[in-house]
Design an enzyme around this catalytic site. Structure first.
Site, PDB file in Angstrom:
ATOM      1  N   TYR A 143       9.166  -1.262  75.959  1.00  0.00           N
ATOM      2  CA  TYR A 143      10.174  -0.234  75.716  1.00  0.00           C
ATOM      3  C   TYR A 143      10.177   0.840  76.804  1.00  0.00           C
ATOM      4  O   TYR A 143      11.217   1.428  77.093  1.00  0.00           O
ATOM      5  CB  TYR A 143       9.935   0.453  74.364  1.00  0.00           C
ATOM      6  CG  TYR A 143      10.563  -0.266  73.201  1.00  0.00           C
ATOM      7  CD1 TYR A 143      10.233  -1.582  72.910  1.00  0.00           C
ATOM      8  CD2 TYR A 143      11.494   0.368  72.388  1.00  0.00           C
ATOM      9  CE1 TYR A 143      10.796  -2.237  71.844  1.00  0.00           C
ATOM     10  CE2 TYR A 143      12.065  -0.275  71.308  1.00  0.00           C
ATOM     11  CZ  TYR A 143      11.717  -1.585  71.039  1.00  0.00           C
ATOM     12  OH  TYR A 143      12.289  -2.231  69.982  1.00  0.00           O
ATOM     13  N   LYS A 194       0.178 -12.079  72.566  1.00  0.00           N
ATOM     14  CA  LYS A 194       0.378 -13.409  73.153  1.00  0.00           C
ATOM     15  C   LYS A 194      -0.631 -13.560  74.298  1.00  0.00           C
ATOM     16  O   LYS A 194      -0.261 -13.621  75.474  1.00  0.00           O
ATOM     17  CB  LYS A 194       1.811 -13.543  73.688  1.00  0.00           C
ATOM     18  CG  LYS A 194       2.872 -13.779  72.620  1.00  0.00           C
ATOM     19  CD  LYS A 194       2.940 -15.212  72.126  1.00  0.00           C
ATOM     20  CE  LYS A 194       3.524 -16.153  73.166  1.00  0.00           C
ATOM     21  NZ  LYS A 194       3.544 -17.554  72.690  1.00  0.00           N
ATOM     22  N   ASP A 226       3.975 -15.468  67.902  1.00  0.00           N
ATOM     23  CA  ASP A 226       4.899 -16.487  67.373  1.00  0.00           C
ATOM     24  C   ASP A 226       4.336 -17.096  66.092  1.00  0.00           C
ATOM     25  O   ASP A 226       5.045 -17.298  65.105  1.00  0.00           O
ATOM     26  CB  ASP A 226       5.215 -17.563  68.428  1.00  0.00           C
ATOM     27  CG  ASP A 226       3.971 -18.177  69.055  1.00  0.00           C
ATOM     28  OD1 ASP A 226       2.868 -17.603  68.927  1.00  0.00           O
ATOM     29  OD2 ASP A 226       4.095 -19.252  69.691  1.00  0.00           O
ATOM     30  N   ASP A 250       8.441  -4.465  66.617  1.00  0.00           N
ATOM     31  CA  ASP A 250       9.848  -4.283  66.256  1.00  0.00           C
ATOM     32  C   ASP A 250      10.344  -5.522  65.521  1.00  0.00           C
ATOM     33  O   ASP A 250      10.955  -5.434  64.449  1.00  0.00           O
ATOM     34  CB  ASP A 250      10.669  -4.043  67.535  1.00  0.00           C
ATOM     35  CG  ASP A 250      12.144  -3.855  67.242  1.00  0.00           C
ATOM     36  OD1 ASP A 250      12.472  -3.116  66.293  1.00  0.00           O
ATOM     37  OD2 ASP A 250      12.969  -4.451  67.962  1.00  0.00           O
ATOM     38  N   ASP A 254      10.795  -6.201  61.151  1.00  0.00           N
ATOM     39  CA  ASP A 254      12.068  -6.584  60.525  1.00  0.00           C
ATOM     40  C   ASP A 254      11.867  -7.820  59.668  1.00  0.00           C
ATOM     41  O   ASP A 254      12.410  -7.933  58.563  1.00  0.00           O
ATOM     42  CB  ASP A 254      13.138  -6.893  61.585  1.00  0.00           C
ATOM     43  CG  ASP A 254      14.077  -5.704  61.807  1.00  0.00           C
ATOM     44  OD1 ASP A 254      13.670  -4.561  61.520  1.00  0.00           O
ATOM     45  OD2 ASP A 254      15.205  -5.922  62.284  1.00  0.00           O
TER      46      ASP A 254
HETATM   47  C1  IPM Z   1      13.456   0.252  65.094  1.00  0.00           C
HETATM   48  C2  IPM Z   1      14.781   0.103  65.788  1.00  0.00           C
HETATM   49  C3  IPM Z   1      14.700   0.799  67.149  1.00  0.00           C
HETATM   50  C4  IPM Z   1      13.646   0.082  67.969  1.00  0.00           C
HETATM   51  C5  IPM Z   1      16.036   0.895  67.882  1.00  0.00           C
HETATM   52  C6  IPM Z   1      17.106   1.567  67.055  1.00  0.00           C
HETATM   53  C7  IPM Z   1      15.880   1.606  69.201  1.00  0.00           C
HETATM   54  O1  IPM Z   1      15.125  -1.240  65.898  1.00  0.00           O
HETATM   55  O2  IPM Z   1      13.025   1.405  64.875  1.00  0.00           O
HETATM   56  O3  IPM Z   1      12.855  -0.769  64.761  1.00  0.00           O
HETATM   57  O4  IPM Z   1      13.933  -0.942  68.608  1.00  0.00           O
HETATM   58  O5  IPM Z   1      12.517   0.557  67.976  1.00  0.00           O
HETATM   59 MG    MG Z   2      13.796  -2.561  64.899  1.00  0.00          MG
END
Ligand code: IPM
Ligand code: MG
Length: 369
Positions: A143, A194, A226, A250, A254
């Site tokens: 990032y 990884k 993975d 990230d 999710d």
């Molecule tokens: C998260 C989001 C952010 C990230 C975006 C909105 C920049 O996806 O907080 O997970 O990638 O960190």
């Molecule tokens: Mg995210």
């Protein structure tokens, strides 16, 4: 009781202001019923800040954020700002808050609440009782690594570069957060990278192993990212705490979030280390986004923001009892059958964002009676 708890509210865009409105309701409840008051300031971040100041986070707002005890953020972004310059886009404000406040440990719990165990896309037995904590490094890696650019090639076309970079201290400090949390939970930590492909993975594994020697009681496992993604959807209950880098975190968070069947319900905390005086900066936000499609319609689920406020009480103010009360009220309001649209199920009662917030306070009333 002390009124010196300073909060900065950054509702942001889309459904951010609506869900944060319900957090205010819970804060008012705490004020009246538990005699805990908070000094609250409110400011702009994301698209609304671009509209007002042509930047997604002003220096003044950042300065305020640095000097409060906790920042409570709603959500940022929306189609309106899809075409703004990259350096001022809504997400840039969020990333700058993380980076400049040195909020390196992003805690993302994925818990499956009893009333929701049949809402997951996985079979109920795989997710009921699920309780994972992902610790995502949030100020380094791909990032923020330099160089980061797109350049023109002499023969035409372009070349894009992101740099994945980690130093020993960066890995050490986030791994420590992982080990400490594992010690307070189930005693198991998965360090995810990884190392088979990436140099940062090799260093990550080495550092995690070293830090692990300070925590002999924690059961440390190393796993490739993975494989971790695969294991999360195969048998998620094998995990307790996962510590991983910014980009893998990230993605994996999710994935873990969706296992619970309710992305709209997950909170998060992003913490700095403690300074000499023991002070720790912190930002709390729901994992979900700004949901522009339903913004302003009073349909959003405020529970992730409310649970983020519970994390504020737990991690910034050492008020575990009050945090537990809010967590329990969320469980109860769901058990009562109330659902916002995102988590609606057959036979349940569809309610608005406002109604969900009110009902939550009714449950708080009952619990505190
Ligand atoms: C998260 C989001 C952010 C990230 C975006 C909105 C920049 O996806 O907080 O997970 O990638 O960190
Ligand atoms: Mg995210």
């Amino acid at each position: 009781m002390a009124a010196n708890k300073k909060l900065l509210f950054l509702p942001g865009d889309g459904i951010g202001p609506e869900v944060m409105g319900q957090v205010r309701r819970v804060i008012d409840w705490m004020d009246q019923r538990r005699h805990v008051s908070f000094d609250m300031e409110e400011d702009l971040v994301g698209g609304c800040a671009i509209d007002a100041h042509n930047t997604s986070l002003t220096d003044a707002t950042l300065d305020t954020a640095m000097n409060v005890d906790a920042v409570l953020l709603g959500a940022v972004g929306g189609p309106k700002w899809d075409n703004v310059a990259r350096d001022i886009r809504p997400e840039a404000g969020l990333l700058r808050l993380r980076k400049d406040m040195d909020l390196f440990a992003n805690l993302r719990p994925a818990t499956c609440l009893p009333a929701m165990s049949d809402a997951s896309s996985l079979r109920e037995e795989l997710v009921s009782g699920l309780d994972i904590m992902i610790v995502r490094e949030s100020t380094g890696g791909a990032y923020f690594g330099e160089p980061k650019m797109i350049e023109d090639l002499p023969g035409g076309g372009q070349r894009a570069v992101d740099t994945q970079v980690y130093t020993t201290p960066e890995i050490e400090r986030v791994c420590r957060v992982g080990f400490e949390l594992a010690g307070k939970r189930g005693g198991m930590l998965h360090s995810v990278e990884k190392a088979n492909v990436m140099e940062t993975g090799v260093l990550w594994r080495q550092v995690a192993t070293e830090i692990g020697k300070e925590y002999p009681d924690i059961d440390l496992h190393h796993m490739y990212a993975d494989n971790c993604a695969m294991q999360l959807v195969r048998a998620p209950k094998q995990f307790d705490v996962i510590v991983t880098d910014n980009l893998f975190g990230d993605i994996l968070s999710d994935c873990a979030a969706m296992l619970t069947g309710s992305l709209g319900m997950l909170p998060s905390a992003t913490l700095s280390g403690a300074d000499e005086s023991g002070r720790q900066r912190a930002m709390y936000e729901p994992v979900h986004g700004s949901a522009p499609d339903i913004a302003g319609e009073d349909k959003a689920n405020p529970l992730a923001s409310i649970l983020s406020f519970a994390m504020t009480l737990r991690y910034s103010f050492d008020m575990a009892e009050d945090a537990d009360l809010i967590d329990q009220a969320v469980t109860n309001v769901l058990a009562r059958g109330l659902r916002t649209g995102d988590i609606m199920q057959d036979g349940k009662e569809l309610v608005s964002c406002t109604r969900m917030g009110e009902a939550l306070c009714e449950e708080l009333d009952k619990l505190a009676a």
